[in-house]
Write a protein that holds these residues in place. Sequence first.
Motif, short mmCIF file in Angstrom:
data_model
loop_
_atom_site.label_atom_id
_atom_site.label_comp_id
_atom_site.label_asym_id
_atom_site.label_seq_id
_atom_site.Cartn_x
_atom_site.Cartn_y
_atom_site.Cartn_z
N THR A 53 6.31 12.08 5.17
CA THR A 53 5.96 13.34 4.52
C THR A 53 4.66 13.14 3.74
O THR A 53 4.64 12.51 2.69
CB THR A 53 7.08 13.83 3.59
N ASP A 54 3.59 13.66 4.30
CA ASP A 54 2.22 13.47 3.81
C ASP A 54 1.62 14.87 3.64
O ASP A 54 1.55 15.62 4.60
CB ASP A 54 1.47 12.66 4.85
N LEU A 55 1.22 15.21 2.44
CA LEU A 55 0.77 16.57 2.15
C LEU A 55 -0.75 16.61 2.00
O LEU A 55 -1.29 16.23 0.97
CB LEU A 55 1.45 17.09 0.88
N ASP A 56 -1.42 17.11 3.04
CA ASP A 56 -2.88 17.11 3.07
C ASP A 56 -3.51 18.50 3.04
O ASP A 56 -4.73 18.61 2.91
CB ASP A 56 -3.39 16.39 4.33
N THR A 57 -2.71 19.55 3.20
CA THR A 57 -3.27 20.91 3.26
C THR A 57 -2.46 21.83 2.35
O THR A 57 -1.30 21.55 2.03
CB THR A 57 -3.19 21.47 4.70
N PRO A 58 -3.07 22.95 1.94
CA PRO A 58 -2.31 23.92 1.14
C PRO A 58 -1.05 24.40 1.88
O PRO A 58 0.00 24.60 1.26
CB PRO A 58 -3.29 25.08 0.92
N GLU A 59 -1.14 24.53 3.19
CA GLU A 59 0.01 24.97 3.98
C GLU A 59 1.13 23.92 3.95
O GLU A 59 2.31 24.28 3.83
CB GLU A 59 -0.41 25.26 5.43
N ALA A 60 0.76 22.66 4.06
CA ALA A 60 1.76 21.59 3.99
C ALA A 60 2.42 21.56 2.62
O ALA A 60 3.64 21.39 2.51
CB ALA A 60 1.12 20.24 4.31
N ILE A 79 0.86 -1.18 0.00
CA ILE A 79 0.00 0.00 0.00
C ILE A 79 0.89 1.23 0.00
O ILE A 79 1.70 1.44 0.91
CB ILE A 79 -0.97 0.00 1.19
N VAL A 80 0.73 2.01 -1.06
CA VAL A 80 1.49 3.24 -1.25
C VAL A 80 0.47 4.38 -1.31
O VAL A 80 -0.37 4.40 -2.21
CB VAL A 80 2.31 3.20 -2.55
N LEU A 81 0.54 5.30 -0.38
CA LEU A 81 -0.39 6.42 -0.37
C LEU A 81 0.07 7.45 -1.41
O LEU A 81 1.24 7.81 -1.45
CB LEU A 81 -0.47 7.04 1.01
N ALA A 82 -0.87 7.91 -2.21
CA ALA A 82 -0.51 8.77 -3.34
C ALA A 82 -0.27 10.22 -2.95
O ALA A 82 0.08 11.02 -3.80
CB ALA A 82 -1.60 8.70 -4.42
N ASP A 83 -0.42 10.57 -1.68
CA ASP A 83 -0.16 11.95 -1.27
C ASP A 83 1.19 12.10 -0.57
O ASP A 83 1.41 13.03 0.19
CB ASP A 83 -1.30 12.50 -0.42
N MET A 84 2.09 11.17 -0.86
CA MET A 84 3.41 11.18 -0.24
C MET A 84 4.47 11.31 -1.34
O MET A 84 4.98 10.32 -1.84
CB MET A 84 3.59 9.93 0.60
N PRO A 85 4.81 12.54 -1.70
CA PRO A 85 5.64 12.77 -2.88
C PRO A 85 7.09 12.35 -2.78
O PRO A 85 7.78 12.28 -3.79
CB PRO A 85 5.55 14.29 -3.07
#
Length: 178
Positions: free
Chosen positions: A161-168, A80-86
Amino acid sequence: MRGADKLLQEVGGVPLLRLVTERALAAGWPVTVTLPPDASDRRAALSGLAVETLEVADAATGMAASFRALAGATAGPVLIVLADMPEIATSDMAKLIAAHGDAPDRVVRATEATGRPGQPVLFPARLVRGLAGLRGDEGARRILAGEDVLALPLPGTRATTDLDTPEAWAAWRARTGA
């Protein structure tokens, strides 16, 4: 994300969903991408890639909906690879796959360099059916509880490193120049 789709944010001119999927394909395992209904923009981002897409009708109920769909579609093992982890690289996924080959009955989980647990996680075939019982946005913590997890450290904070917000996103772009 205040209405924006985090998976369509561009990294190096490429939508993040496509970038992560291309990296997963290069790792050498078949790739299934779970998508909510009416995800035409996400489907377009995947255009031309040799992936299976799996529509998750109840995707709005949380991350576990995708896990349940995967459990119904495969007997495993499942990476499982989360797609919001660049920051997760092809080489990271390949290391998890290789570790699974050496320990096929163990969960293999990426960690930060410090040992803090993160993503991706490779579930052995014996645990895949258990994903079908998950609910909400809890992830697979219940499945991992009591397991002898093989921790695989990745450089820095790549595994978390998980990017969920505009600030992140803004902070990450400022830090990486991406």
